[in-house]
Scaffold this motif. Structure first.
Motif, PDB file in Angstrom:
ATOM      1  N   LEU A  44       0.825  -1.212   0.000  1.00 24.00           N
ATOM      2  CA  LEU A  44       0.000   0.000   0.000  1.00 24.00           C
ATOM      3  C   LEU A  44       0.860   1.264   0.000  1.00 24.00           C
ATOM      4  N   ALA A  45       1.936   1.259   0.787  1.00 26.86           N
ATOM      5  CA  ALA A  45       2.836   2.417   0.824  1.00 26.86           C
ATOM      6  C   ALA A  45       3.504   2.638  -0.529  1.00 26.86           C
ATOM      7  N   THR A  46       3.889   1.555  -1.181  1.00 27.41           N
ATOM      8  CA  THR A  46       4.510   1.655  -2.503  1.00 27.41           C
ATOM      9  C   THR A  46       3.534   2.241  -3.519  1.00 27.41           C
ATOM     10  N   GLU A  47       2.282   1.798  -3.459  1.00 26.06           N
ATOM     11  CA  GLU A  47       1.268   2.331  -4.379  1.00 26.06           C
ATOM     12  C   GLU A  47       1.009   3.819  -4.111  1.00 26.06           C
ATOM     13  N   ALA A  48       0.974   4.211  -2.844  1.00 25.45           N
ATOM     14  CA  ALA A  48       0.788   5.625  -2.518  1.00 25.45           C
ATOM     15  C   ALA A  48       1.960   6.443  -3.047  1.00 25.45           C
ATOM     16  N   GLN A  49       3.179   5.934  -2.896  1.00 21.00           N
ATOM     17  CA  GLN A  49       4.367   6.630  -3.398  1.00 21.00           C
ATOM     18  C   GLN A  49       4.324   6.756  -4.919  1.00 21.00           C
ATOM     19  N   ARG A  50       3.910   5.704  -5.588  1.00 21.34           N
ATOM     20  CA  ARG A  50       3.816   5.741  -7.052  1.00 21.34           C
ATOM     21  C   ARG A  50       2.798   6.789  -7.497  1.00 21.34           C
ATOM     22  N   SER A  51       1.667   6.858  -6.801  1.00 25.72           N
ATOM     23  CA  SER A  51       0.641   7.853  -7.142  1.00 25.72           C
ATOM     24  C   SER A  51       1.171   9.263  -6.922  1.00 25.72           C
ATOM     25  N   TYR A  52       1.861   9.467  -5.812  1.00 26.46           N
ATOM     26  CA  TYR A  52       2.446  10.775  -5.525  1.00 26.46           C
ATOM     27  C   TYR A  52       3.468  11.143  -6.609  1.00 26.46           C
ATOM     28  N   ASN A  53       4.331  10.208  -6.949  1.00 29.37           N
ATOM     29  CA  ASN A  53       5.349  10.477  -7.971  1.00 29.37           C
ATOM     30  C   ASN A  53       4.708  10.829  -9.307  1.00 29.37           C
ATOM     31  N   PHE A  54       3.635  10.115  -9.678  1.00 29.79           N
ATOM     32  CA  PHE A  54       2.943  10.399 -10.932  1.00 29.79           C
ATOM     33  C   PHE A  54       2.357  11.812 -10.901  1.00 29.79           C
ATOM     34  N   PHE A  55       1.686  12.157  -9.806  1.00 28.55           N
ATOM     35  CA  PHE A  55       1.100  13.489  -9.689  1.00 28.55           C
ATOM     36  C   PHE A  55       2.184  14.560  -9.776  1.00 28.55           C
ATOM     37  N   SER A  56       3.274  14.358  -9.050  1.00 27.58           N
ATOM     38  CA  SER A  56       4.357  15.346  -9.046  1.00 27.58           C
ATOM     39  C   SER A  56       4.972  15.523 -10.422  1.00 27.58           C
ATOM     40  N   ALA A  57       5.099  14.438 -11.168  1.00 27.78           N
ATOM     41  CA  ALA A  57       5.666  14.519 -12.515  1.00 27.78           C
ATOM     42  C   ALA A  57       4.688  15.171 -13.487  1.00 27.78           C
ATOM     43  N   THR A  58       3.402  14.922 -13.293  1.00 25.26           N
ATOM     44  CA  THR A  58       2.382  15.458 -14.184  1.00 25.26           C
ATOM     45  C   THR A  58       2.108  16.933 -13.914  1.00 25.26           C
ATOM     46  N   TYR A  59       2.144  17.321 -12.637  1.00 28.18           N
ATOM     47  CA  TYR A  59       1.865  18.702 -12.234  1.00 28.18           C
ATOM     48  C   TYR A  59       3.011  19.226 -11.360  1.00 28.18           C
ATOM     49  N   PRO A  60       4.162  19.500 -11.958  1.00 32.06           N
ATOM     50  CA  PRO A  60       5.329  19.890 -11.158  1.00 32.06           C
ATOM     51  C   PRO A  60       5.160  21.216 -10.406  1.00 32.06           C
ATOM     52  N   ASP A  61       4.224  22.054 -10.845  1.00 31.45           N
ATOM     53  CA  ASP A  61       4.026  23.345 -10.187  1.00 31.45           C
ATOM     54  C   ASP A  61       2.978  23.281  -9.074  1.00 31.45           C
ATOM     55  N   ARG A  62       2.421  22.113  -8.796  1.00 27.83           N
ATOM     56  CA  ARG A  62       1.393  21.959  -7.760  1.00 27.83           C
ATOM     57  C   ARG A  62       1.954  21.166  -6.600  1.00 27.83           C
ATOM     58  N   LEU A  63       1.523  21.504  -5.396  1.00 28.33           N
ATOM     59  CA  LEU A  63       1.949  20.790  -4.205  1.00 28.33           C
ATOM     60  C   LEU A  63       0.829  19.897  -3.685  1.00 28.33           C
ATOM     61  N   VAL A  64       1.177  18.754  -3.193  1.00 28.09           N
ATOM     62  CA  VAL A  64       0.210  17.887  -2.527  1.00 28.09           C
ATOM     63  C   VAL A  64       0.077  18.401  -1.106  1.00 28.09           C
ATOM     64  N   THR A  65      -1.132  18.797  -0.733  1.00 29.54           N
ATOM     65  CA  THR A  65      -1.340  19.332   0.616  1.00 29.54           C
ATOM     66  C   THR A  65      -2.207  18.427   1.475  1.00 29.54           C
TER      67      THR A  65
END
Length: 78
Positions: A44-65
């Motif tokens: 589950l932690a790995t999947e959460a990290q993968r989702s975060y990495n995808f979001f960060s790569a797709t929207y580099p100017d946005r922060l996950v809050t």
């Protein structure tokens, strides 16, 4: 995911897997439930990290809050 993996690896039904997962019953020697829980948590932690990495790569100017964890399924009828 935890319950289903306990069911699969210990060959028990849903209710017994829930008892093991919550600690209401002890599965006996070996401590398999703890290891199963660790393995599922890692997945589950790995999947959460993968989702975060995808979001960060797709929207580099946005922060996950915020992060919302949802899911699961209701217990099957008795």
């Amino acid at each position: 995911m935890y319950t289903s993996e306990i069911q699969k690896q210990l060959a028990v039904g849903f209710e017994m897997a829930e008892e093991y997962k919550t600690g209401r019953k002890d599965p006996g020697a070996g401590g398999e439930t703890g290891e199963i829980m660790k393995t599922v948590s890692t997945i589950l932690a790995t999947e959460a990290q993968r989702s975060y990495n995808f979001f960060s790569a797709t929207y580099p100017d946005r922060l996950v809050t915020k992060v919302y964890l949802t899911g699961g399924r209701p217990a099957p009828p008795s």
